[in-house]
Enzyme design. Structure first.
Site, PDB file in Angstrom:
ATOM      1  N   HIS B 159       0.819  -1.213   0.000  1.00 47.83           N
ATOM      2  CA  HIS B 159       0.000   0.000   0.000  1.00 47.83           C
ATOM      3  C   HIS B 159       0.849   1.258   0.000  1.00 47.83           C
ATOM      4  O   HIS B 159       0.463   2.264   0.591  1.00 47.83           O
ATOM      5  CB  HIS B 159      -0.934  -0.017   1.221  1.00 47.83           C
ATOM      6  N   GLY B 210      -2.649  -0.530  -6.164  1.00 50.02           N
ATOM      7  CA  GLY B 210      -3.516  -1.680  -5.888  1.00 50.02           C
ATOM      8  C   GLY B 210      -4.749  -1.254  -5.110  1.00 50.02           C
ATOM      9  O   GLY B 210      -5.832  -1.806  -5.291  1.00 50.02           O
ATOM     10  N   HIS B 211      -4.610  -0.290  -4.252  1.00 57.04           N
ATOM     11  CA  HIS B 211      -5.749   0.308  -3.547  1.00 57.04           C
ATOM     12  C   HIS B 211      -5.762   1.772  -3.915  1.00 57.04           C
ATOM     13  O   HIS B 211      -4.908   2.547  -3.504  1.00 57.04           O
ATOM     14  CB  HIS B 211      -5.610   0.134  -2.037  1.00 57.04           C
ATOM     15  N   HIS B 281     -13.695  -4.755  -5.023  1.00 55.44           N
ATOM     16  CA  HIS B 281     -13.648  -4.182  -3.668  1.00 55.44           C
ATOM     17  C   HIS B 281     -14.329  -2.808  -3.678  1.00 55.44           C
ATOM     18  O   HIS B 281     -13.927  -1.899  -4.404  1.00 55.44           O
ATOM     19  CB  HIS B 281     -12.178  -4.056  -3.262  1.00 55.44           C
ATOM     20  N   GLU B 333     -14.813  -8.145   0.063  1.00 59.16           N
ATOM     21  CA  GLU B 333     -15.477  -6.888   0.484  1.00 59.16           C
ATOM     22  C   GLU B 333     -15.980  -6.157  -0.753  1.00 59.16           C
ATOM     23  O   GLU B 333     -15.746  -4.965  -0.933  1.00 59.16           O
ATOM     24  CB  GLU B 333     -14.492  -6.021   1.283  1.00 59.16           C
ATOM     25  N   GLU B 349     -19.701  -1.862   3.939  1.00 57.48           N
ATOM     26  CA  GLU B 349     -18.707  -1.265   4.826  1.00 57.48           C
ATOM     27  C   GLU B 349     -18.932   0.240   4.973  1.00 57.48           C
ATOM     28  O   GLU B 349     -19.243   0.931   4.006  1.00 57.48           O
ATOM     29  CB  GLU B 349     -17.305  -1.544   4.231  1.00 57.48           C
ATOM     30  N   CYS B 351     -16.808   2.541   5.286  1.00 61.72           N
ATOM     31  CA  CYS B 351     -15.887   3.255   4.395  1.00 61.72           C
ATOM     32  C   CYS B 351     -16.391   3.307   2.954  1.00 61.72           C
ATOM     33  O   CYS B 351     -16.099   4.255   2.237  1.00 61.72           O
ATOM     34  CB  CYS B 351     -14.521   2.572   4.380  1.00 61.72           C
ATOM     35  N   CYS B 429      -9.824   1.261   9.396  1.00 62.35           N
ATOM     36  CA  CYS B 429     -10.106   2.258   8.373  1.00 62.35           C
ATOM     37  C   CYS B 429     -11.358   3.052   8.676  1.00 62.35           C
ATOM     38  O   CYS B 429     -11.402   4.260   8.463  1.00 62.35           O
ATOM     39  CB  CYS B 429     -10.198   1.606   6.992  1.00 62.35           C
ATOM     40  N   CYS B 430     -12.428   2.376   9.159  1.00 61.99           N
ATOM     41  CA  CYS B 430     -13.718   3.056   9.227  1.00 61.99           C
ATOM     42  C   CYS B 430     -13.778   4.189  10.252  1.00 61.99           C
ATOM     43  O   CYS B 430     -14.242   5.282   9.926  1.00 61.99           O
ATOM     44  CB  CYS B 430     -14.839   2.043   9.445  1.00 61.99           C
TER      45      CYS B 430
END
Lengths: 658, 658
Positions: B159, B210-211, B281, B333, B349, B351, B429-430
């Site tokens: 990441h 990737g994200h 995702h 997810e 989610e 997020c 994360c959230c």
């Protein structure tokens, strides 16, 4: 009662037996030999040959070094699939068992119908299998090929004792059919070897099988040979299981017992006598319970009997689909918690229902009660026969009660649910299990005590008991009329007939039962010819699940006798979730000779309910303000569940909205 | 419009902003420093300190050897948890981003309410983070500590660019709040370094994140600094994504493209301009689409705009829960297939809904249309605020629409669904995403063009535009009355106000709109003081899903304005699946000042339906012949979905049977 002495004349069951004989057994032999184009190779016979070859080299003292074991995964595939090496092991660690299940089905088949060509093929195969056996009796090609130094060090995950169990069952069936004892001797030698290695003595391994079956097989071997060591070993496996310190954690110190997600998977969390709830891998569970029932009966062990009864009730009162399917979750192919019976993500493995039949049949030995045989019949006519296509050429592993094909294809949570039957499986347990069950169906229909013949399942058959000729005629599952004709030269015989719980108004003529107990009517057979006629009206009806089964709330299943029905898209169009049945109208019957003789279809009155979709969009067009529903009267055509997915891919549903 | 220039006076939103300021930001700081007893350590600040320490040793030329990278898993934990080594990296590979999200929330918080103590803490933390940066600008502690030799070799799974994105967003927020540019300079240096390493030139890496998130962050950095390289890099990431040969397969030759279950996970299967369906995702997807919308708007790129519109429609017309939740499956997810919106196994989610708001807000820049702002409002009042407890101390990651706690505890298929909010998450994360969104809520409520102020969300606020003082009063979500008071010394201003699609009978007084377009009413503001009063009656109603949503067939959700309601066991007892609502009776309102000021609860008329259970057992006591139902009239109490699970553990249900 020997299977040889039961002649199945039943139209329905003979058809199934022929299907196994003509389609499944030959096909499976091709599979075992990697000769089916397009199907994943089994490598089963390959492995026996490879082990035999290594044994030969070893004996001859050339081209051979003792292999040192390294774990390479539960399934080993050749690096170059077009060129498997002749001295390597391939496939799953339990691949040997595929042959053993096949030879068991072959045995049963030969008992009822001799076939010299098939027998020759089997004899030759047995020669190969026996040459794979090590000098000390050990017989598991995975370790023989990959290194004996580590055998019996992973009882939890590897399947050496599972293969022993299937070897014994196959060998006994073949011996009983043909009188040939070559494979039986091999089985005994392997069992003797295990007896030397595992047991209560200090210098032995204090373990038990990770996948149960050896327990019931060893019991059968004891019954066949009279050798008490096999009984002792079976008892040891049963009583050692779940004792502290738990063997599988000793064997696997790397697994943390407190966070092990497979804690219940092997039914080894508690001594089996103290278990109350059916848990873990469903097939493993019912194989274990079957052995427990064998031993409880043989030893008249009341504690073990109680455990069996509790576990039976746990399954059938809290964890069984109406189809006789068990194992509600694909995670660990396991039982879920009580009343958790989702229809669309069900596992309900064909093998698990077969194992439930094994368990039921053994409970009937302990005490005849229709609570066992009713379930046996339910599983057979629904969740088991659904496992095989009407043409015998494709199979279900998983037997869901609700399918929307798109979801199976696109939703990973349902990836285990197939909307159409598959040709064969890499892990090929269900088709051969179906084969051996159906080929020996007579053993499940009837049992005996000294003075009594029990009829648990209704099927046309001819048999002899205490010198009395008995002929049974039945049309099940077409209709519920059963006649039992006897010709008694003058002996003493009682016939006990199950009156199924699904039948509320049985009528009996020709003889009066002298007692009715636990759902069985007991008849004295006169010293002459006689006929008992039993009429068990099969009236279509609606059944609902316990209210704790959230998934079935507001829904009913349609049944007729022991046959559970389902709606298919082929008859009713898509969107089966929009259908509602009218439970006030008795379903109409429609009889056809396709796809099975005297197949009864049903037509229920109902309606299709859709939202009017006249409301305005709410935030996005995906949601609309509710503006009432449109109801359209509709007859819903239902087919027996066992016959679903024989007309291509489409939606299917057992529980329908009221 | 700068957040500093928007003064939120709204009772509802001020309460949420205070909750973040007083509860979440301080708590999160403790978490980042591993000082919360009982919570899993974050190691976030530890890692920055460790990297800084290694940089110091390297500079001083002692106790330092360049580490050689070895992969040790996506999460590294200390061998001895009580004694983490001061020069090792711990936690997830993306752990740095936790600080960046925190500093972003801190920045927004300081913009609206100065806090010298918090600012001092933040400055000191920024000093540590900046000393972790390598001399060449690289800043990802995972590789700085574990070995730079392999950095940027696993863009797919690691990441580094995700951390860059969050660093940029945090640095900009802090710079805008305080004028301090130390972190912003660090972010630019890292961005410059990436610009040198990745891009279209021959000697650069031809990859992308990737994200996703760097794409939108780099665009923001370009807007903040005017440096066109950041725009170019963002454009490169967007346009390179999905081009053949696919970079992630070049990077990972061990992954077989034809059987990769993560083929769609990263939205890199096809150039983004050609994508039609929201896949993979969900958080990654909406972060990508947000950046696409930024670039489409900035470059007036019609092709990219069309792709954004298609992907917006794909989400909101086929893949969005009525709560604004997205991502229907926990497997990856991810988005599931169209209309697959299971209520009990939803991922949804927090997020992902936040990312949907990011996307919506950017689409509004392209063109104001209530189809975007309606969804933004829906997500905020439902699937996002459900992510945080009313006391601000616990959080949901997953926001299901139906919960039976026993199933969440015992059924592995629902293991991701928690029936009560959790204190914190290892992968956190959230909560920080909630913090940064709520602290900057004013940016989502309002936007501007040269001559127009857009009011997308209704909330009490004071702001200035083109020299006009504007004061908005609103009671949402309590009631839908909105007043807009303006004091215009003589300038030209249009105010455009969204009229939500959920309101079928808005009434406007004080001024007439000169046009209504795409759900926005446009008002000319007179050269004087004026008041526009907009009444948006919030009438409780019933909403149904598209008939292709199988899970919602025969069910309705109860809504009031943008607020979605749910039934809880605490009010209605267990077995919510037995409840049926009577859609012919308008729900009654019940207003309370608990747990939020002016909370509106609803009471709907209905019945509880249970099987009579008078039938006889069918095969086992689990099944009975259907004997009709017992219906009991029952008022059903509903609470706003965002408030569920604030009264302990119990059943919850949004979609109720009709």
């Amino acid at each position: 009662m020997n299977l040889k002495d039961i002649k199945i004349t039943d139209r329905f069951w003979s058809g199934k037996i022929e299907l196994i004989r003509n389609e499944v057994i030959p096909y499976q032999w091709e599979i075992l030999n990697d000769r089916v184009p397009g199907a994943a190779p089994s490598y089963c016979m390959h492995n026996f040959r490879a082990a035999a070859e290594l044994n030969r080299r070893k004996k001859e003292g050339r081209d051979y070094t003792e292999p040192v074991y390294t774990f390479r995964g539960f399934e080993t595939l050749p690096e170059d699939p077009s060129d498997p090496k002749e001295d390597e092991f391939y496939g799953f660690v339990f691949q040997d068992s595929d042959f053993y299940k096949w030879i068991e089905a072959v045995g049963y088949s030969l008992m009822t119908k001799p076939d010299p060509i098939l027998e020759k093929t089997a004899d030759e195969a047995i020669d190969i299998v026996c040459s794979a056996q090590a000098d000390d009796g050990y017989l598991d090609t995975y370790y023989i090929i990959n290194g004996r130094d580590r055998c019996f060090t992973n009882l939890r995950d590897h399947h050496e004792l599972y293969c022993l169990g299937h070897l014994i069952e196959g060998a006994i069936a073949y011996f009983e059919a043909t009188g040939k004892d070559k494979l039986l001797i091999a089985a005994r030698r392997y069992a003797d070897h295990v007896f030397e290695r595992i047991g209560p003595e200090k210098d032995k391994i204090h373990g038990y099988p990770g996948h149960e079956i050896a327990e019931m097989a060893l019991f059968k071997l004891y019954r066949t040979t009279g050798d008490i060591r096999y009984l002792k070993l079976s008892e040891y496996f049963i009583d050692e299981r779940g004792k502290e310190p738990l063997y599988f954690y000793l064997e696997h110190p790397e697994t943390d017992a407190s966070s092990d997600p497979f804690k219940y998977y092997h039914q080894s969390h508690l001594p089996v006598r103290y278990q109350d709830e059916a848990v873990g891998h469903a097939v493993r569970a019912v194989y274990l319970y079957s052995a427990m029932a064998d031993l409880a009966h043989h030893n008249n062990d009341e504690e073990l009997k109680s455990a069996c009864e509790r576990l039976w009730d746990s399954i059938t009162s809290e964890k069984m689909y109406i189809t006789g399917g068990i194992g509600a979750t694909h995670i660990g192919e396991s039982f879920s918690f009580p009343y958790d019976l989702p229809n669309d993500t069900a596992y309900a493995e064909t093998c698990a229902s077969i194992g439930l039949v094994f368990f039921a049949r053994r409970m009937l030995e302990i005490r005849p009660d229709r609570k066992f045989s009713d379930v046996m019949e339910l599983a057979l006519f629904n969740g088991i026969l659904s496992g095989i296509a009407v043409d015998g050429k494709s199979f279900f592993y998983v037997n869901p009660l609700e399918v929307i094909p798109e979801a199976c294809h696109k939703d990973g949570r349902k990836a285990h649910v197939k909307p159409v039957r598959q040709k064969w499986f890499g892990c090929a347990c269900c088709p051969p299990n179906l084969a051996r069950l159906i080929q020996s169906i007579g053993k499940y229909a009837f049992s005996e005590t000294e003075d009594t013949l029990f009829i648990h399942l209704f099927m046309g058959a001819e048999l002899k008991k205490n010198g009395v000729d008995i002929r049974i005629d039945s049309n099940m599952p077409g209709s519920g009329k059963v006649t039992i004709k006897t010709n008694n030269p003058g002996n003493s015989l009682t016939i006990a007939v199950r009156i199924p719980s699904w039948c509320t108004c049985p009528s009996i003529s020709g003889s009066d039962p002298f007692k009715t107990e636990n759902g069985y009517m007991y008849f004295d057979i006169p010293h002459s010819t006689s006929t008992i006629t039993i009429d068990l009206p099969m009236i279509p009806g609606f059944v609902c699940a316990d209210p704790r089964v959230t998934e079935d709330k507001g829904k009913v299943a349609v049944i007729r006798g022991p046959v559970v029905y389902c709606a298919e898209e082929a008859d009713n169009g898509p969107s089966l979730a929009s259908l509602h049945v009218d439970t006030s109208v008795i379903p109409e019957e429609e009889i056809s000779d396709e796809p099975e003789s005297e197949t009864v279809f049903l037509r229920v009155h109902g309606k299709k309910v859709t939202d009017s979709r006249e409301g305005s969009d709410y935030v996005s067009k995906l949601y609309k303000t509710f503006s009432g529903t449109i109801e359209e009267e509709k007859d819903i055509r239902l087919i027996p569940y066992r016959l679903w997915a024989n007309r291509g891919e489409g939606e299917m549903r057992v529980f329908l909205n009221v």
